[in-house]
Design a protein around this motif. Structure first.
Motif, PDB file in Angstrom:
ATOM      1  N   ASN A  50      19.496  53.131  69.005  1.00  0.00           N
ATOM      2  CA  ASN A  50      20.480  53.438  68.200  1.00  0.00           C
ATOM      3  C   ASN A  50      21.440  52.912  67.069  1.00  0.00           C
ATOM      4  O   ASN A  50      21.020  52.189  66.675  1.00  0.00           O
ATOM      5  N   PHE A  56      21.382  61.258  68.777  1.00  0.00           N
ATOM      6  CA  PHE A  56      22.632  60.373  70.622  1.00  0.00           C
ATOM      7  C   PHE A  56      23.596  60.939  70.682  1.00  0.00           C
ATOM      8  O   PHE A  56      24.290  61.048  71.453  1.00  0.00           O
ATOM      9  N   GLU A  57      24.559  60.081  69.301  1.00  0.00           N
ATOM     10  CA  GLU A  57      25.648  60.124  69.376  1.00  0.00           C
ATOM     11  C   GLU A  57      26.283  61.915  69.204  1.00  0.00           C
ATOM     12  O   GLU A  57      27.512  61.530  70.205  1.00  0.00           O
ATOM     13  N   ARG A  58      25.666  62.158  68.303  1.00  0.00           N
ATOM     14  CA  ARG A  58      26.434  63.780  67.915  1.00  0.00           C
ATOM     15  C   ARG A  58      25.910  64.631  69.157  1.00  0.00           C
ATOM     16  O   ARG A  58      27.112  65.590  69.053  1.00  0.00           O
ATOM     17  N   PHE A  59      25.449  65.607  69.893  1.00  0.00           N
ATOM     18  CA  PHE A  59      24.545  65.482  71.460  1.00  0.00           C
ATOM     19  C   PHE A  59      25.408  65.204  72.468  1.00  0.00           C
ATOM     20  O   PHE A  59      25.435  65.693  73.429  1.00  0.00           O
ATOM     21  N   PHE A  60      25.156  64.532  72.848  1.00  0.00           N
ATOM     22  CA  PHE A  60      25.184  63.047  73.770  1.00  0.00           C
ATOM     23  C   PHE A  60      26.675  62.901  73.373  1.00  0.00           C
ATOM     24  O   PHE A  60      27.595  62.128  74.884  1.00  0.00           O
ATOM     25  N   GLY A  61      27.309  62.138  72.710  1.00  0.00           N
ATOM     26  CA  GLY A  61      28.617  61.040  72.889  1.00  0.00           C
ATOM     27  C   GLY A  61      28.112  59.810  73.156  1.00  0.00           C
ATOM     28  O   GLY A  61      29.121  59.445  73.791  1.00  0.00           O
ATOM     29  N   TRP A  62      26.242  59.836  72.930  1.00  0.00           N
ATOM     30  CA  TRP A  62      26.328  58.454  73.143  1.00  0.00           C
ATOM     31  C   TRP A  62      25.916  57.137  72.115  1.00  0.00           C
ATOM     32  O   TRP A  62      25.557  57.306  71.452  1.00  0.00           O
ATOM     33  N   HIS A  63      27.528  55.883  72.213  1.00  0.00           N
ATOM     34  CA  HIS A  63      27.181  55.245  71.486  1.00  0.00           C
ATOM     35  C   HIS A  63      26.117  53.969  71.881  1.00  0.00           C
ATOM     36  O   HIS A  63      26.300  53.302  70.997  1.00  0.00           O
ATOM     37  N   TYR A  92      12.113  58.618  70.790  1.00  0.00           N
ATOM     38  CA  TYR A  92      11.723  58.745  72.332  1.00  0.00           C
ATOM     39  C   TYR A  92      10.884  57.623  71.774  1.00  0.00           C
ATOM     40  O   TYR A  92      10.204  56.939  72.966  1.00  0.00           O
ATOM     41  N   SER A 120      11.700  60.071  79.783  1.00  0.00           N
ATOM     42  CA  SER A 120      12.719  60.701  78.022  1.00  0.00           C
ATOM     43  C   SER A 120      11.773  59.806  77.862  1.00  0.00           C
ATOM     44  O   SER A 120      10.002  60.221  76.812  1.00  0.00           O
TER      45      SER A 120
END
Length: 183
Positions: A50, A56-63, A92, A120
């Motif tokens: 990542n 993933f950061e922008r759409f899921f807030g996943w860092h 992916y 995924s």
């Protein structure tokens, strides 16, 4: 069952993806890799990395999965990594420009996918292999989802529709020439 030079694709078996729901496949995958390599087979280990500003950061807030130890392959696979090839990716699928060059260089035409997460990264790799006219196999009992059984089963359902029901197999279905006997 084989149609070209096979490779075992060990998808994203990284510390950051192993959770209670996916931990049960760590030893299963390590045993499969051991047997595959003992039989002389090629192994590709993928690692998802990542990055700041990623989708993933922008759409899921996943860092997560930006730094060690999250990005590291699980310790159970470390004895086998040097006998294979590791491909870092930011998407992916392993079908990146670097991956495609590697597949061509190695002559890989048949892809046996296992790892995390079925719905995924494992699924996307298998679908991309199909769409690039390679032969994909998805090994159900050597794949899991960190989101749980329901997500794993959803991934298998979609995989059957995407790449064909006969391409969804278990470890017992892998030709013995590729993994030897169970010892």
């Amino acid at each position: 069952m084989t149609s070209g030079r096979p490779v075992l694709v060990v998808t994203d078996m990284q510390n950051g993806f192993v959770r209670e729901q996916s931990a049960h496949i760590v030893l299963v995958v390590a045993d499969l890799v051991r047997r595959w390599q003992k039989a002389g087979g090629d192994t590709l280990f993928t690692r998802y990395l990542n990055y700041p500003g990623s989708p993933f950061e922008r759409f899921f807030g996943w860092h997560r999965l930006q730094f060690s130890p999250d990005i590291d392959l699980v310790p159970e696979l470390r004895p086998y990594v040097d006998q294979g090839v590791t491909l870092d990716k930011r998407i992916y699928s392993p079908f990146t420009p670097e991956g495609m060059a590697l597949f061509k260089q190695r002559g890989w035409e048949e892809f046996y996918f296992c790892g995390i997460a079925t719905e995924s990264c494992v699924l996307k790799g298998a679908v991309d292999a199909f769409e690039h006219d390679f032969t994909p196999w998805l090994i159900t009992d050597a794949s899991a989802s960190h989101a749980g059984t329901e997500a794993h089963e959803a991934g298998l359902l979609v995989a059957r529709r995407f790449i064909g029901p006969k391409q969804i197999i278990t470890r017992a279905d892998i030709p013995h020439i590729l993994i030897g006997n169970s010892t």
